[in-house]
Design a protein around this motif. Sequence first.
Motif, mmCIF file in Angstrom:
data_model
loop_
_atom_site.group_PDB
_atom_site.id
_atom_site.type_symbol
_atom_site.label_atom_id
_atom_site.label_comp_id
_atom_site.label_asym_id
_atom_site.label_seq_id
_atom_site.Cartn_x
_atom_site.Cartn_y
_atom_site.Cartn_z
ATOM 1 N N LEU A 165 -3.823 -3.876 -4.269
ATOM 2 C CA LEU A 165 -3.158 -2.580 -4.133
ATOM 3 C C LEU A 165 -3.503 -1.941 -2.791
ATOM 4 C CD1 LEU A 165 -3.825 -1.180 -7.725
ATOM 5 C CD2 LEU A 165 -1.930 -2.609 -6.924
ATOM 6 N N LEU A 166 -4.779 -2.040 -2.400
ATOM 7 C CA LEU A 166 -5.196 -1.492 -1.105
ATOM 8 C C LEU A 166 -4.475 -2.194 0.033
ATOM 9 C CD1 LEU A 166 -7.079 0.436 0.461
ATOM 10 C CD2 LEU A 166 -8.803 -1.397 0.439
ATOM 11 N N LEU A 167 -4.332 -3.515 -0.079
ATOM 12 C CA LEU A 167 -3.631 -4.272 0.961
ATOM 13 C C LEU A 167 -2.161 -3.868 1.024
ATOM 14 C CD1 LEU A 167 -3.395 -6.453 3.089
ATOM 15 C CD2 LEU A 167 -3.215 -8.167 1.264
ATOM 16 N N CYS A 168 -1.521 -3.709 -0.132
ATOM 17 C CA CYS A 168 -0.122 -3.266 -0.148
ATOM 18 C C CYS A 168 0.019 -1.899 0.521
ATOM 19 C CB CYS A 168 0.402 -3.198 -1.580
ATOM 20 S SG CYS A 168 0.726 -4.795 -2.352
ATOM 21 N N ALA A 169 -0.933 -0.994 0.230
ATOM 22 C CA ALA A 169 -0.884 0.350 0.801
ATOM 23 C C ALA A 169 -1.043 0.302 2.318
ATOM 24 C CB ALA A 169 -1.963 1.232 0.176
ATOM 25 N N CYS A 170 -2.018 -0.453 2.809
ATOM 26 C CA CYS A 170 -2.261 -0.521 4.254
ATOM 27 C C CYS A 170 -1.121 -1.244 4.976
ATOM 28 C CB CYS A 170 -3.592 -1.218 4.529
ATOM 29 S SG CYS A 170 -5.037 -0.252 4.004
ATOM 30 N N ALA A 171 -0.565 -2.268 4.327
ATOM 31 C CA ALA A 171 0.583 -2.961 4.913
ATOM 32 C C ALA A 171 1.799 -2.036 4.953
ATOM 33 C CB ALA A 171 0.903 -4.224 4.111
ATOM 34 N N MET A 172 1.949 -1.189 3.924
ATOM 35 C CA MET A 172 3.027 -0.200 3.938
ATOM 36 C C MET A 172 2.847 0.778 5.089
ATOM 37 S SD MET A 172 3.824 3.206 3.084
ATOM 38 C CE MET A 172 2.600 3.769 1.929
ATOM 39 N N PHE A 173 1.600 1.191 5.332
ATOM 40 C CA PHE A 173 1.296 2.084 6.459
ATOM 41 C C PHE A 173 1.679 1.424 7.776
ATOM 42 C CE2 PHE A 173 -1.993 3.396 9.625
ATOM 43 C CZ PHE A 173 -1.534 4.694 9.827
ATOM 44 N N TRP A 174 1.364 0.136 7.921
ATOM 45 C CA TRP A 174 1.741 -0.596 9.131
ATOM 46 C C TRP A 174 3.259 -0.668 9.273
ATOM 47 C CZ3 TRP A 174 4.703 -4.998 9.592
ATOM 48 C CH2 TRP A 174 4.771 -5.554 10.882
ATOM 49 N N ALA A 175 3.961 -0.977 8.158
ATOM 50 C CA ALA A 175 5.422 -1.069 8.205
ATOM 51 C C ALA A 175 6.040 0.273 8.593
ATOM 52 C CB ALA A 175 5.959 -1.531 6.851
ATOM 53 N N GLU A 176 5.489 1.357 8.057
ATOM 54 C CA GLU A 176 5.972 2.691 8.412
ATOM 55 C C GLU A 176 5.769 2.969 9.897
ATOM 56 O OE1 GLU A 176 6.894 5.885 7.459
ATOM 57 O OE2 GLU A 176 7.863 5.238 5.615
ATOM 58 N N SER A 177 4.622 2.549 10.426
ATOM 59 C CA SER A 177 4.337 2.798 11.845
ATOM 60 C C SER A 177 5.275 2.031 12.756
ATOM 61 C CB SER A 177 2.881 2.417 12.159
ATOM 62 O OG SER A 177 2.706 1.006 12.191
ATOM 63 N N VAL A 194 2.322 -4.255 -9.858
ATOM 64 C CA VAL A 194 0.971 -4.661 -10.258
ATOM 65 C C VAL A 194 0.366 -3.591 -11.159
ATOM 66 C CG1 VAL A 194 -1.348 -5.207 -9.440
ATOM 67 C CG2 VAL A 194 0.642 -6.035 -8.178
ATOM 68 N N LYS A 195 0.380 -2.340 -10.698
ATOM 69 C CA LYS A 195 -0.084 -1.213 -11.512
ATOM 70 C C LYS A 195 0.880 -0.052 -11.291
ATOM 71 C CE LYS A 195 -4.992 -2.353 -11.892
ATOM 72 N NZ LYS A 195 -6.377 -1.846 -11.849
ATOM 73 N N LEU A 196 1.461 0.432 -12.382
ATOM 74 C CA LEU A 196 2.555 1.396 -12.297
ATOM 75 C C LEU A 196 2.184 2.651 -11.528
ATOM 76 C CD1 LEU A 196 5.393 2.284 -13.105
ATOM 77 C CD2 LEU A 196 4.453 3.122 -15.269
ATOM 78 N N TRP A 197 0.916 3.136 -11.683
ATOM 79 C CA TRP A 197 0.549 4.396 -11.043
ATOM 80 C C TRP A 197 0.537 4.306 -9.516
ATOM 81 C CZ3 TRP A 197 -3.863 3.300 -8.391
ATOM 82 C CH2 TRP A 197 -4.744 2.348 -8.927
ATOM 83 N N MET A 198 0.643 3.095 -8.979
ATOM 84 C CA MET A 198 0.718 2.964 -7.514
ATOM 85 C C MET A 198 2.064 3.406 -6.955
ATOM 86 S SD MET A 198 -2.013 2.246 -5.906
ATOM 87 C CE MET A 198 -1.463 1.612 -4.325
ATOM 88 N N PHE A 199 2.976 3.828 -7.848
ATOM 89 C CA PHE A 199 4.191 4.457 -7.353
ATOM 90 C C PHE A 199 3.852 5.752 -6.620
ATOM 91 C CE2 PHE A 199 8.155 2.544 -9.309
ATOM 92 C CZ PHE A 199 8.858 2.571 -8.127
ATOM 93 N N GLY A 200 2.620 6.223 -6.779
ATOM 94 C CA GLY A 200 2.173 7.379 -6.012
ATOM 95 C C GLY A 200 2.248 7.150 -4.511
ATOM 96 N N LEU A 201 2.271 5.876 -4.090
ATOM 97 C CA LEU A 201 2.438 5.558 -2.666
ATOM 98 C C LEU A 201 3.728 6.147 -2.102
ATOM 99 C CD1 LEU A 201 1.427 1.813 -2.116
ATOM 100 C CD2 LEU A 201 0.455 3.811 -1.002
ATOM 101 N N CYS A 320 -2.513 11.295 1.311
ATOM 102 C CA CYS A 320 -1.540 10.918 0.274
ATOM 103 C C CYS A 320 -2.095 9.839 -0.644
ATOM 104 C CB CYS A 320 -0.238 10.446 0.926
ATOM 105 S SG CYS A 320 0.710 11.741 1.750
ATOM 106 N N LEU A 321 -2.775 8.846 -0.055
ATOM 107 C CA LEU A 321 -3.311 7.750 -0.858
ATOM 108 C C LEU A 321 -4.438 8.217 -1.776
ATOM 109 C CD1 LEU A 321 -3.013 4.715 -1.360
ATOM 110 C CD2 LEU A 321 -4.706 4.315 0.419
ATOM 111 N N LEU A 322 -5.332 9.054 -1.268
ATOM 112 C CA LEU A 322 -6.448 9.548 -2.077
ATOM 113 C C LEU A 322 -5.969 10.486 -3.181
ATOM 114 C CD1 LEU A 322 -9.417 9.766 -2.725
ATOM 115 C CD2 LEU A 322 -9.688 11.363 -0.816
#
Length: 442
Positions: A165-177, A194-201, A320-322
């Motif tokens: 999940l952390l990798l997906c989040a950081c990769a999303m940050f890179w894609a956004e940049s 993987v985990k539904l609550w990660m829709f918070g991203l 946002c992530l925290l």
Amino acid sequence: MDYRTEAVERNGGLLDQIRSVGWQNALLLLLVCWFLFTQSYNGATNTASAITGWDFRVLYDAAARLNHGEELYSITGNAEGKTPYIYTPLVAEAFRPLAHLPRDMAVKVWFFISACCLALSVATYAAGAGFTLAEIVPVCVMLVVGFRFWPMVFNFGLGQINNILLLCACAMFWAESRSRSKLAGFLIALAALVKLWMFGLLIYPLVKRNWKASISSILFYCAGLVVLFAPGGLGAFKKFCTVTAANAQQSFLVSQSIAGFARLQFAANSHIHAMMPSKALFFAFIGLGYLAVSASFVYLWSRRGGPKSPYESRLWFGVCLLSIPLVSPLCHDEYYILALPLLWALLTVPKSDPPGWRIGGALAAFVLYALLMRPWPTSGDALAAHSQGLGSLLASAFFLLGGAIWLVGILSISVARAKTAKAAAASEAAPSALPLTVPAQS
């Protein structure tokens, strides 16, 4: 040219960076990774520890059931009576190769995969933040902070999947940049599968008004559900929903969130003696907590044009992530690995920031990080020994420390904004240079 384009041009190609920095930086990075990997491996695979592979067994047994053609979802849990499998089929399918190995060997292989996910999280985050290989010190700082962090140590020991999940989040940050909105949307959907609550991203592209990433994440998620549950049909999806709902509360665990703190301190519970049991305080604390987080999103949303620098972008992403574990109804200790990107930002403040805040913000972040390097009494005998009085606050230490990091992040955004506005005002006030003219000779 905006800051994202400048970062891409400054970074250049990977091979060009390696040639420019030489082998010394590369060797230092490899040595740091080797040291951190080996130290973490010894702890994560310690068979004398009661928690080693505790959550991994659930995933391993679920994948083994698929390998043997058995039912994936079972309300009774795995073979040892542990927590039942509550994820989409995606995780179990990914674990099927590991389920062919002996469990002890599979735990070791999974640690290596999980540790690589953390290292890749640092790499993608650093690339998205505009760091280059020449800036080896901040990258090493991020690696050390990532590996020597109790929620991460606990995550390794349990054999959890949160590093994905952390990798997906950081990769999303890179894609956004890099303005790759569809890729960012895909990564949000992958994390949520993987985990539904990660829709918070989804909050991050929303506050940046990136509608393409937001809409594509929902479309990718729906398509993923169809593909994953097509073989089992609607019946398999209903079983997934039933098992997940039946295990969503997990009242036997202390929840490290706004709602979890309210349940501990303002309502009767089986963990500690609530300091001030009161329905009014219970609902007031939850309401004010959610209001504060929502207000921060509105504040970011109102900043038209989005972040004005790579550093401000890092702060937005970290806050946002925290916010995800803070507002989650159910939040385990190890979920606070999602605090890492904000800690990375606060501990690597650009030199261009005001010296007073640069030192103060980094010092506050370091103190909070140091407190999160150790375990806190959130379960077992340690929790029982701190079940009354002010000592009971230690049971919510991860929530309280995570909330403090979040507040420092909000203050840092305000300081960064003020600095940007001041620089813009000074630029407008500066007299424009007039070309010198030489009078014509008669």
